[in-house]
Design an enzyme around this catalytic site. Structure first.
Site, PDB file in Angstrom:
ATOM      1  N   GLU A 123       4.138  15.976 -16.548  1.00  0.00           N
ATOM      2  CA  GLU A 123       3.494  14.953 -15.718  1.00  0.00           C
ATOM      3  C   GLU A 123       1.977  15.169 -15.644  1.00  0.00           C
ATOM      4  O   GLU A 123       1.384  15.177 -14.563  1.00  0.00           O
ATOM      5  CB  GLU A 123       4.106  14.922 -14.321  1.00  0.00           C
ATOM      6  CG  GLU A 123       5.594  14.599 -14.322  1.00  0.00           C
ATOM      7  CD  GLU A 123       6.163  14.395 -12.923  1.00  0.00           C
ATOM      8  OE1 GLU A 123       5.616  14.980 -11.967  1.00  0.00           O
ATOM      9  OE2 GLU A 123       7.142  13.641 -12.784  1.00  0.00           O
ATOM     10  N   GLU A 267      13.425  13.088 -16.022  1.00  0.00           N
ATOM     11  CA  GLU A 267      13.933  13.562 -14.733  1.00  0.00           C
ATOM     12  C   GLU A 267      14.402  12.368 -13.919  1.00  0.00           C
ATOM     13  O   GLU A 267      13.706  11.352 -13.836  1.00  0.00           O
ATOM     14  CB  GLU A 267      12.852  14.295 -13.927  1.00  0.00           C
ATOM     15  CG  GLU A 267      12.311  15.560 -14.550  1.00  0.00           C
ATOM     16  CD  GLU A 267      11.189  16.177 -13.706  1.00  0.00           C
ATOM     17  OE1 GLU A 267      11.128  15.892 -12.480  1.00  0.00           O
ATOM     18  OE2 GLU A 267      10.368  16.913 -14.271  1.00  0.00           O
TER      19      GLU A 267
END
Length: 492
Positions: A123, A267
């Site tokens: 991220e 995720e």
């Protein structure tokens, strides 16, 4: 073909054969995080995944013990380059070469680890990072890709960048999805890189966080049973947040010229405690609904009949060592507890109707630290603060499984959490004389007083001994003889 390429043939052949053997169960994988003071041995965790027929795992680094345990398991692996390593790899080809040699090349091969992806950062485009990693991504990927080329692995190991869903946005409906203005250029470069190498765009999607962060978010829209607040986007109607978020990304990719780029979910999940909407019932409803949705192959309105390339549930295990800055729920995302015990019934769609628990977990002795009933607890607050600053006490708060067990229960839970974290060191149960060791389990109702894991007995070798497991072992033998045949033909 070069000798190095020939040497890799058995690995690539058996990986393809193993992938074919698992193809019916290839869609659902798991994230395996290790931010815990009670880490089950890697071999136990690998056996847990194999028992549940989980064939894909996403790691956040390249821990040697974890990779050794995965050797010969037949499980496809995504290893991770941490954000802190990006600058080094962006600025040095030698650093990238060394990392690939140390964390990829040394593990692949006969009886080795089936590494399919390298996650370059985690991220890295988060708004909260304020662009600090942005300039490193493409140079780091370029250097790591060159390292894979040198190792004859570039056609097999793909580079991806797991992105948070905050990388794109929409004013109202999915068809208006665009990347954040400051990311448009780098996302175009990233999509071009992924498209050229045959890798998917990896995104992390969390409907739970949308619900947690906004009181106006419709609760039923977070799940998969239909919503009384659907989003109408022209001819398309969205009844759940996952489909809406996914298609917002599809729209954003289309606007930069890559509307057909495969998308994988890096995720996604739902925590079991730590917030009002985090509980066992909600977690099961969300994860089962997600699995049913993905395995039905229905796709989304903008990609009908095309499910995500892969979906990695977050997470395999609870991690009580994670930061609770986002919320207490951060430590409770696992479908299994820290020791591999199933938290609720879940059918992963991989052949088992329910989850199977971990076996042969090396627990510490069955003893606990509790508040001494013979003493007044008036001066206990400082001791509790110490215990909870070091160990996990999040289950004691509102939304936790131990909320409401009373003052003495709270003290005992805090004392025991610290005692187990300290591997049952007798001195860690003193607390100025207010603590005592007991051999009677103080758990009450749904509130479980844990017993820690004995790290000294941890083993990085799975039950198959780090070599071939199951059907893949026979395939390794077959691949070896194919390799020998090709080698003889090459020398003829």
């Amino acid at each position: 073909m070069a000798a190095g390429g020939l040497a890799l043939l058995p690995a690539l052949l058996v990986a393809a054969l193993c992938a074919a053997a698992w193809r019916a169960e290839a869609a659902i994988g798991v994230n395996w995080g290790t931010v815990s003071d009670h880490r089950a041995p890697p071999g136990v965790v690998v056996d847990l995944m194999r028992a549940n027929r989980i064939s894909k795992v996403k790691l956040f680094d390249a821990d040697p013990g974890v990779l050794r345990a995965l050797a010969g398991s037949g499980i496809q692996v995504m290893v991770g380059v941490t954000n802190g390593e990006l600058a080094s790899f962006a600025g040095s080809q030698a650093a990238a070469d060394a990392w690939v040699a140390q964390n990829v090349s040394r593990y692949v091969g006969r009886g080795g680890v089936d590494i399919r992806y390298i996650a370059v950062g985690n991220e890295p485009f988060l708004t909260s990072y304020q662009g600090q990693f942005q300039s490193y991504i493409i140079p780091a990927m370029t250097n790591i890709q060159q390292s894979l080329v040198k190792a004859n692995l570039a056609s097999y190991v793909k580079l991806v960048v797991p992105c948070n869903a905050d990388a794109y946005q929409s004013a109202s409906v999915p068809s208006q999805g665009v990347f954040r203005t400051e990311l448009t250029q780098i996302m175009t470069q990233l999509a071009a890189f992924l498209s050229s190498s045959g890798a998917p765009f990896v995104v992390n999607i969390y409907p739970f966080l949308s619900l947690y962060q906004s009181s106006d978010f419709p609760q039923d829209y977070a799940f998969f049973e239909g919503s009384t607040h659907p989003v109408v986007d022209g001819p398309n109607v969205y009844y759940n947040a996952f489909d809406g978020n996914f298609d917002t990304l599809v729209s954003a990719l289309s606007k930069i010229g890559y509307g057909n780029l495969p998308i994988a979910i890096g995720e996604i999940g739902w925590p079991t405690e730590g917030a009002p909407s985090a509980n066992l019932t909600a977690a099961r409803a969300f994860n089962q609904g997600l699995i049913n949705r993905v395995t039905s192959n229905k796709g989304t309105p903008l990609r009908p009949g095309v499910p995500p390339a892969d979906v990695y549930l977050f997470s395999l295990l609870d991690e009580e060592g994670k930061s609770i800055l986002p919320g207490n729920f951060e430590r409770h995302w696992g479908i299994f507890s820290f020791d591999g015990q199933a938290k609720y019934h879940l059918n992963l769609g991989l052949g088992n109707s329910v989850l199977k628990n971990a076996k042969e977990v090396p627990y510490l002795p069955s003893r606990w630290c509790v508040a001494n009933p013979a003493w007044n607890l008036d001066g206990v607050s400082d001791h509790m603060k110490l215990a909870c600053s070091m160990a996990d006490c999040t289950t004691l708060y509102y939304g936790g499984s131990c909320y409401g067990i009373g003052e003495k229960g709270n003290v005992s839970y805090a004392f025991n959490s610290y005692y187990q974290q300290q591997k049952q060191d007798p001195k860690s149960c003193d607390f100025g004389g207010l603590g005592m060791i007991t051999y009677l389990d103080p758990s009450m109702g749904e509130c479980r007083f844990l017993v820690g894991v004995d790290d000294s007995k941890s083993s990085a070798v799975a039950s198959c001994g780090g070599g071939c497991c199951g059907v893949c072992c026979g395939m390794w033998v077959l691949a070896f003889w194919v390799f020998m045949y090709l080698r003889m033909m090459g020398s003829a």
